[in-house]
Design a protein around this motif. Structure first.
Motif, PDB file in Angstrom:
ATOM      1  N   VAL A 143      46.015  22.790  55.232  1.00 22.99           N
ATOM      2  CA  VAL A 143      44.841  22.908  54.373  1.00 22.99           C
ATOM      3  C   VAL A 143      45.092  22.211  53.041  1.00 22.99           C
ATOM      4  O   VAL A 143      46.214  22.188  52.536  1.00 22.99           O
ATOM      5  N   VAL A 144      44.026  21.627  52.515  1.00 21.80           N
ATOM      6  CA  VAL A 144      44.065  20.981  51.201  1.00 21.80           C
ATOM      7  C   VAL A 144      43.181  21.798  50.264  1.00 21.80           C
ATOM      8  O   VAL A 144      41.956  21.693  50.309  1.00 21.80           O
ATOM      9  N   PRO A 145      43.761  22.647  49.428  1.00 23.34           N
ATOM     10  CA  PRO A 145      42.967  23.495  48.532  1.00 23.34           C
ATOM     11  C   PRO A 145      42.357  22.684  47.391  1.00 23.34           C
ATOM     12  O   PRO A 145      42.940  21.706  46.916  1.00 23.34           O
ATOM     13  N   SER A 146      41.186  23.133  46.927  1.00 17.60           N
ATOM     14  CA  SER A 146      40.502  22.447  45.831  1.00 17.60           C
ATOM     15  C   SER A 146      40.723  23.140  44.489  1.00 17.60           C
ATOM     16  O   SER A 146      40.186  22.693  43.472  1.00 17.60           O
ATOM     17  N   SER A 147      41.490  24.225  44.480  1.00 18.11           N
ATOM     18  CA  SER A 147      41.756  24.926  43.221  1.00 18.11           C
ATOM     19  C   SER A 147      43.044  25.721  43.353  1.00 18.11           C
ATOM     20  O   SER A 147      43.516  25.997  44.461  1.00 18.11           O
ATOM     21  N   TYR A 148      43.608  26.096  42.222  1.00 20.84           N
ATOM     22  CA  TYR A 148      44.812  26.925  42.243  1.00 20.84           C
ATOM     23  C   TYR A 148      44.511  28.282  42.875  1.00 20.84           C
ATOM     24  O   TYR A 148      45.337  28.843  43.605  1.00 20.84           O
ATOM     25  N   ASP A 149      43.335  28.807  42.588  1.00 19.15           N
ATOM     26  CA  ASP A 149      42.943  30.106  43.134  1.00 19.15           C
ATOM     27  C   ASP A 149      42.949  30.078  44.658  1.00 19.15           C
ATOM     28  O   ASP A 149      43.487  30.979  45.314  1.00 19.15           O
ATOM     29  N   VAL A 150      42.367  29.038  45.231  1.00 18.16           N
ATOM     30  CA  VAL A 150      42.307  28.900  46.687  1.00 18.16           C
ATOM     31  C   VAL A 150      43.696  28.641  47.264  1.00 18.16           C
ATOM     32  O   VAL A 150      44.048  29.154  48.334  1.00 18.16           O
ATOM     33  N   GLU A 151      44.494  27.861  46.563  1.00 19.98           N
ATOM     34  CA  GLU A 151      45.858  27.598  47.032  1.00 19.98           C
ATOM     35  C   GLU A 151      46.667  28.887  47.111  1.00 19.98           C
ATOM     36  O   GLU A 151      47.380  29.128  48.093  1.00 19.98           O
TER      37      GLU A 151
ATOM     38  N   GLY B 209      33.979  27.117  38.582  1.00 17.14           N
ATOM     39  CA  GLY B 209      34.665  26.172  37.709  1.00 17.14           C
ATOM     40  C   GLY B 209      35.498  25.109  38.391  1.00 17.14           C
ATOM     41  O   GLY B 209      36.174  24.331  37.720  1.00 17.14           O
ATOM     42  N   ALA B 210      35.443  25.035  39.727  1.00 13.97           N
ATOM     43  CA  ALA B 210      36.300  24.078  40.447  1.00 13.97           C
ATOM     44  C   ALA B 210      35.522  22.859  40.936  1.00 13.97           C
ATOM     45  O   ALA B 210      35.950  22.179  41.871  1.00 13.97           O
ATOM     46  N   LEU B 211      34.391  22.548  40.311  1.00 10.43           N
ATOM     47  CA  LEU B 211      33.469  21.541  40.837  1.00 10.43           C
ATOM     48  C   LEU B 211      34.083  20.165  41.040  1.00 10.43           C
ATOM     49  O   LEU B 211      33.801  19.495  42.041  1.00 10.43           O
ATOM     50  N   THR B 212      34.920  19.710  40.119  1.00 10.34           N
ATOM     51  CA  THR B 212      35.456  18.349  40.234  1.00 10.34           C
ATOM     52  C   THR B 212      36.385  18.213  41.430  1.00 10.34           C
ATOM     53  O   THR B 212      36.238  17.299  42.252  1.00 10.34           O
ATOM     54  N   ARG B 213      37.322  19.117  41.558  1.00  9.28           N
ATOM     55  CA  ARG B 213      38.251  19.039  42.691  1.00  9.28           C
ATOM     56  C   ARG B 213      37.539  19.337  44.007  1.00  9.28           C
ATOM     57  O   ARG B 213      37.876  18.761  45.045  1.00  9.28           O
ATOM     58  N   GLU B 214      36.553  20.227  43.963  1.00 10.99           N
ATOM     59  CA  GLU B 214      35.768  20.489  45.173  1.00 10.99           C
ATOM     60  C   GLU B 214      35.058  19.218  45.631  1.00 10.99           C
ATOM     61  O   GLU B 214      35.066  18.885  46.822  1.00 10.99           O
ATOM     62  N   LYS B 215      34.438  18.522  44.691  1.00 11.83           N
ATOM     63  CA  LYS B 215      33.698  17.314  45.068  1.00 11.83           C
ATOM     64  C   LYS B 215      34.639  16.242  45.610  1.00 11.83           C
ATOM     65  O   LYS B 215      34.317  15.549  46.583  1.00 11.83           O
TER      66      LYS B 215
ATOM     67  N   VAL C 153      28.552  21.233  34.154  1.00 19.95           N
ATOM     68  CA  VAL C 153      28.997  19.878  33.825  1.00 19.95           C
ATOM     69  C   VAL C 153      30.393  19.982  33.229  1.00 19.95           C
ATOM     70  O   VAL C 153      30.576  20.583  32.166  1.00 19.95           O
ATOM     71  N   GLU C 154      31.372  19.417  33.914  1.00 17.20           N
ATOM     72  CA  GLU C 154      32.742  19.433  33.395  1.00 17.20           C
ATOM     73  C   GLU C 154      32.894  18.301  32.385  1.00 17.20           C
ATOM     74  O   GLU C 154      32.538  17.156  32.663  1.00 17.20           O
ATOM     75  N   THR C 155      33.415  18.637  31.215  1.00 15.89           N
ATOM     76  CA  THR C 155      33.519  17.657  30.135  1.00 15.89           C
ATOM     77  C   THR C 155      34.907  17.684  29.504  1.00 15.89           C
ATOM     78  O   THR C 155      35.604  18.701  29.533  1.00 15.89           O
ATOM     79  N   LEU C 156      35.278  16.559  28.913  1.00 13.81           N
ATOM     80  CA  LEU C 156      36.513  16.521  28.142  1.00 13.81           C
ATOM     81  C   LEU C 156      36.356  17.391  26.896  1.00 13.81           C
ATOM     82  O   LEU C 156      35.329  17.312  26.211  1.00 13.81           O
TER      83      LEU C 156
END
Length: 232
Positions: free
Chosen positions: A53-61, A102-108, A137-140
Motif C-alpha cells: 500500500v502507498v499511504p497518502s498521509s502519515y495518519d493512514v500510514e 488536510g491530506a488533499l495534496t498527497r491524496e491527489k 486550498v493548501e497554501t504556502l
C-alpha cells in the motif's frame, strides 16, 4: 435515523472486489478509508494475497502499519495498480471535494498517479454541488494572506484559515508543512474544473480539494442495506 457507519462498512467491503493478488494499492484518507484498511488487512490474510500500500498521509500510514499491511512509496511504485479513497462531497458528474482531513495534496498525487481510482462513500456524501461545503486550498505559509486577497478579488466568497483543535494551538499544518484555507463560495453553480484551474494559477497555492471526475473510475456508494456503483 440512518446507520451511516454500516453504510461506510458496506462501501469499504465492496471495494475489496477490485483487489487482486500482487497489487500495489494507493490509500486515500478519511473515515471510510480507515474502515477499508481494516477490511483490506483481513481480506489479504484470508486470501493469502501479497499486496503493498502507498499511504497518502502519515495518519493512514500509521493505521496501515497497525493492521500489518506492507508499506510502499510512490518513488518505489510510481503508478499504483489502484487507489481507494473517500470524499467529502460527490456531485452528479462525479466531481469530488476532498481535504476535510488536510491530506488533499498527497491524496491527489496518489489518486491521479494510480491506474484506477475507486471512491468509497456513504450516501450522505452525494450532493448537487461540491460547493455546498468549503473548498480546501493548501497554501504556502509564506504567502497565505496574499492568496486570500487574490481569491477574494476573483470570487464572491469568504475564507477562513483552518485552525487546529484539541492538542495543538495555531493553524493546521499539513504533512507538507503548509497551511489550509477553507473557501466558502456563495455561488454553488461554479464549474469545478474552472475553479480548480483558477485557484492553482495563484502564486502560493499548492493544491485544491477539487478532484476532477475524469480520473474517477467508479464511486461506490454505501447504504444501510445495499451498495450502488456509479460510473461516468
Amino acid at each position: 435515523m440512518k446507520n451511516i457507519k454500516l453504510a461506510k462498512i458496506n462501501a469499504a467491503r465492496r471495494a475489496l472486489d477490485f483487489i487482486k493478488d500482487g497489487m500495489v494499492i494507493g490509500l486515500g484518507s478519511g473515515s471510510t478509508v480507515n474502515i477499508f484498511i481494516k477490511e483490506l488487512s483481513n481480506f489479504v490474510k484470508e486470501k493469502q494475497y501479497i499486496v503493498s500500500v502507498v499511504p497518502s498521509s502519515y495518519d493512514v500510514e500509521i493505521l496501515a502499519i497497525k493492521y500489518g499491511l506492507r508499506i510502499s512509496t510512490l518513488n518505489e511504485n510510481p503508478m499504483p495498480d489502484i487507489a481507494v479513497d473517500g470524499a467529502d462531497v460527490v456531485d452528479p458528474e462525479l466531481n469530488l471535494l476532498k481535504g476535510g482531513g488536510g491530506a488533499l495534496t498527497r491524496e491527489k498525487i496518489v489518486d491521479y498517479s494510480s491506474k484506477k481510482l475507486i471512491i468509497i462513500v456513504d450516501e450522505s456524501k452525494l450532493k448537487e454541488s461540491i460547493f455546498v461545503k468549503p473548498v480546501p486550498v493548501e497554501t504556502l505559509p509564506f504567502s497565505w494572506r496574499s492568496v486570500v486577497e487574490k481569491i477574494l478579488a476573483s470570487y464572491d466568497c469568504s475564507i477562513e484559515l483552518r485552525m487546529c483543535g484539541k492538542g495543538k494551538v495555531g493553524p493546521v499544518v499539513t504533512d507538507n508543512g503548509n497551511f489550509i484555507l477553507d473557501v466558502y463560495f456563495k455561488d454553488k453553480q461554479h464549474l469545478p474544473s474552472e475553479v480548480n484551474v483558477n485557484l492553482k494559477l495563484i502564486p502560493g497555492v499548492v493544491e485544491t480539494g477539487i478532484f476532477s471526475n475524469k480520473f474517477v473510475d467508479a464511486v461506490i456508494v454505501g447504504y444501510e442495506n445495499k451498495v450502488e456503483i456509479l460510473t461516468r
